[in-house]
Design a protein around this motif. Structure first.
Motif, PDB file in Angstrom:
ATOM      1  N   ILE A 148      -7.926  -1.718   1.516  1.00  0.00           N
ATOM      2  CA  ILE A 148      -7.358  -1.325   2.812  1.00  0.00           C
ATOM      3  C   ILE A 148      -7.276   0.190   2.906  1.00  0.00           C
ATOM      4  N   GLY A 149      -7.638   0.695   4.068  1.00  0.00           N
ATOM      5  CA  GLY A 149      -7.486   2.121   4.332  1.00  0.00           C
ATOM      6  C   GLY A 149      -6.695   2.348   5.597  1.00  0.00           C
ATOM      7  N   TRP A 150      -5.999   3.466   5.631  1.00  0.00           N
ATOM      8  CA  TRP A 150      -5.345   3.941   6.856  1.00  0.00           C
ATOM      9  C   TRP A 150      -6.083   5.192   7.320  1.00  0.00           C
ATOM     10  N   PHE A 151      -6.330   5.252   8.599  1.00  0.00           N
ATOM     11  CA  PHE A 151      -7.020   6.375   9.215  1.00  0.00           C
ATOM     12  C   PHE A 151      -6.230   6.822  10.441  1.00  0.00           C
ATOM     13  N   ARG A 152      -6.530   7.999  10.929  1.00  0.00           N
ATOM     14  CA  ARG A 152      -5.875   8.470  12.148  1.00  0.00           C
ATOM     15  C   ARG A 152      -6.835   9.309  12.968  1.00  0.00           C
ATOM     16  N   GLN A 153      -6.555   9.327  14.244  1.00  0.00           N
ATOM     17  CA  GLN A 153      -7.364  10.126  15.155  1.00  0.00           C
ATOM     18  C   GLN A 153      -6.456  10.812  16.150  1.00  0.00           C
ATOM     19  N   ALA A 154      -6.455  12.131  16.086  1.00  0.00           N
ATOM     20  CA  ALA A 154      -5.674  12.932  17.015  1.00  0.00           C
ATOM     21  C   ALA A 154      -6.523  13.240  18.243  1.00  0.00           C
ATOM     22  N   GLU A 196     -11.903  14.164  15.332  1.00  0.00           N
ATOM     23  CA  GLU A 196     -12.557  13.014  14.735  1.00  0.00           C
ATOM     24  C   GLU A 196     -11.556  12.181  13.939  1.00  0.00           C
ATOM     25  N   ARG A 197     -11.885  10.914  13.810  1.00  0.00           N
ATOM     26  CA  ARG A 197     -11.047  10.038  12.989  1.00  0.00           C
ATOM     27  C   ARG A 197     -11.166  10.472  11.525  1.00  0.00           C
ATOM     28  N   GLU A 198     -10.028  10.469  10.828  1.00  0.00           N
ATOM     29  CA  GLU A 198     -10.020  10.932   9.450  1.00  0.00           C
ATOM     30  C   GLU A 198      -9.260   9.970   8.548  1.00  0.00           C
ATOM     31  N   GLY A 199      -9.629   9.965   7.283  1.00  0.00           N
ATOM     32  CA  GLY A 199      -8.942   9.117   6.324  1.00  0.00           C
ATOM     33  C   GLY A 199      -7.582   9.685   5.969  1.00  0.00           C
ATOM     34  N   VAL A 200      -6.604   8.812   5.862  1.00  0.00           N
ATOM     35  CA  VAL A 200      -5.249   9.203   5.498  1.00  0.00           C
ATOM     36  C   VAL A 200      -4.906   8.717   4.097  1.00  0.00           C
ATOM     37  N   SER A 201      -5.196   7.439   3.848  1.00  0.00           N
ATOM     38  CA  SER A 201      -4.838   6.852   2.563  1.00  0.00           C
ATOM     39  C   SER A 201      -5.613   5.556   2.377  1.00  0.00           C
ATOM     40  N   THR A 234      -4.391   4.263  -5.536  1.00  0.00           N
ATOM     41  CA  THR A 234      -4.142   4.745  -4.180  1.00  0.00           C
ATOM     42  C   THR A 234      -4.667   6.170  -4.064  1.00  0.00           C
ATOM     43  N   LEU A 235      -5.115   6.513  -2.891  1.00  0.00           N
ATOM     44  CA  LEU A 235      -5.575   7.869  -2.619  1.00  0.00           C
ATOM     45  C   LEU A 235      -4.933   8.364  -1.334  1.00  0.00           C
ATOM     46  N   TYR A 236      -4.762   9.671  -1.257  1.00  0.00           N
ATOM     47  CA  TYR A 236      -4.165  10.277  -0.075  1.00  0.00           C
ATOM     48  C   TYR A 236      -4.938  11.524   0.318  1.00  0.00           C
ATOM     49  N   VAL A 251      -1.308  14.759   3.640  1.00  0.00           N
ATOM     50  CA  VAL A 251      -0.171  13.826   3.639  1.00  0.00           C
ATOM     51  C   VAL A 251       0.363  13.557   2.238  1.00  0.00           C
ATOM     52  N   LYS A 252      -0.288  14.101   1.244  1.00  0.00           N
ATOM     53  CA  LYS A 252       0.105  13.838  -0.139  1.00  0.00           C
ATOM     54  C   LYS A 252       1.560  14.275  -0.361  1.00  0.00           C
ATOM     55  N   GLY A 253       2.322  13.407  -0.986  1.00  0.00           N
ATOM     56  CA  GLY A 253       3.729  13.697  -1.241  1.00  0.00           C
ATOM     57  C   GLY A 253       4.650  13.307  -0.112  1.00  0.00           C
ATOM     58  N   ARG A 254       4.089  12.972   1.044  1.00  0.00           N
ATOM     59  CA  ARG A 254       4.910  12.576   2.201  1.00  0.00           C
ATOM     60  C   ARG A 254       4.674  11.120   2.598  1.00  0.00           C
ATOM     61  N   PHE A 255       3.451  10.642   2.426  1.00  0.00           N
ATOM     62  CA  PHE A 255       3.106   9.274   2.811  1.00  0.00           C
ATOM     63  C   PHE A 255       2.939   8.416   1.563  1.00  0.00           C
ATOM     64  N   THR A 256       3.266   7.134   1.700  1.00  0.00           N
ATOM     65  CA  THR A 256       3.084   6.183   0.611  1.00  0.00           C
ATOM     66  C   THR A 256       2.478   4.906   1.161  1.00  0.00           C
ATOM     67  N   ILE A 257       1.370   4.504   0.569  1.00  0.00           N
ATOM     68  CA  ILE A 257       0.717   3.262   0.964  1.00  0.00           C
ATOM     69  C   ILE A 257       1.108   2.168  -0.028  1.00  0.00           C
ATOM     70  N   SER A 258       1.290   0.962   0.485  1.00  0.00           N
ATOM     71  CA  SER A 258       1.604  -0.173  -0.383  1.00  0.00           C
ATOM     72  C   SER A 258       1.066  -1.439   0.268  1.00  0.00           C
ATOM     73  N   ARG A 259       1.014  -2.500  -0.515  1.00  0.00           N
ATOM     74  CA  ARG A 259       0.506  -3.749   0.017  1.00  0.00           C
ATOM     75  C   ARG A 259       1.292  -4.914  -0.564  1.00  0.00           C
ATOM     76  N   ASP A 260       1.432  -5.955   0.232  1.00  0.00           N
ATOM     77  CA  ASP A 260       2.055  -7.195  -0.190  1.00  0.00           C
ATOM     78  C   ASP A 260       1.054  -8.293   0.139  1.00  0.00           C
ATOM     79  N   ASN A 261       0.238  -8.647  -0.827  1.00  0.00           N
ATOM     80  CA  ASN A 261      -0.819  -9.622  -0.571  1.00  0.00           C
ATOM     81  C   ASN A 261      -0.252 -10.989  -0.193  1.00  0.00           C
ATOM     82  N   ALA A 262       0.914 -11.317  -0.715  1.00  0.00           N
ATOM     83  CA  ALA A 262       1.526 -12.604  -0.379  1.00  0.00           C
ATOM     84  C   ALA A 262       1.900 -12.677   1.097  1.00  0.00           C
TER      85      ALA A 262
END
Length: 127
Positions: A34-40, A44-49, A58-60, A64-75
């Motif tokens: 899973i990736g998160w992206f944003r477009q202002a 252009e649309r850019e990768g966030v995490s 995980t990559l950031y 946004v490094k140090g401010r955003f946190t990505i996580s997942r709950d597959n269940a």
């Protein structure tokens, strides 16, 4: 049918926090990166995490490094993006996206790697 639905966006003051959710359906999340992206506006649309299938990697983006946190709950078939210390430059439409990666521990930030996209959720950071 693969579906991704983002939620949790809104208007927040600088320094505030939001948690975005990406609810998935139509596939087994365990095998999808899973990736998160944003477009202002005007940009252009850019990768966030991004996060690998089991969450081991995980990559950031530097911005946004140090401010955003990505996580997942597959269940729960849901991926999250916790956004803290928000800045006006974080204002954008945020998208989650996915592709089948099996159990490979890879986590690309390139848009072209992702095959399925949500419709996006607006995040506005303003006083």
């Amino acid at each position: 049918q693969v579906q991704l639905v983002e939620s949790g966006g809104g208007l927040v003051q600088p320094g505030g926090s939001l948690r975005l959710s990406c609810a998935t359906s139509g596939f087994t999340l365990d095998y999808y990166t899973i990736g998160w992206f944003r477009q202002a506006p005007g940009k252009e649309r850019e990768g966030v995490s991004c996060i690998t299938t089991r969450g081991g990697t995980t990559l950031y983006a530097d911005s946004v490094k140090g401010r955003f946190t990505i996580s997942r709950d597959n269940a729960k078939n849901t991926v999250y993006l916790q956004m803290n210390s928000l800045k006006p430059e974080d204002t954008a439409v945020y998208y989650c996206a996915t592709y089948f990666s099996g159990l490979l521990p890879i986590c690309p930030m390139a848009l072209q790697s992702y095959h399925y996209w949500g419709q996006g959720t607006q995040v506005t950071v303003s006083s």
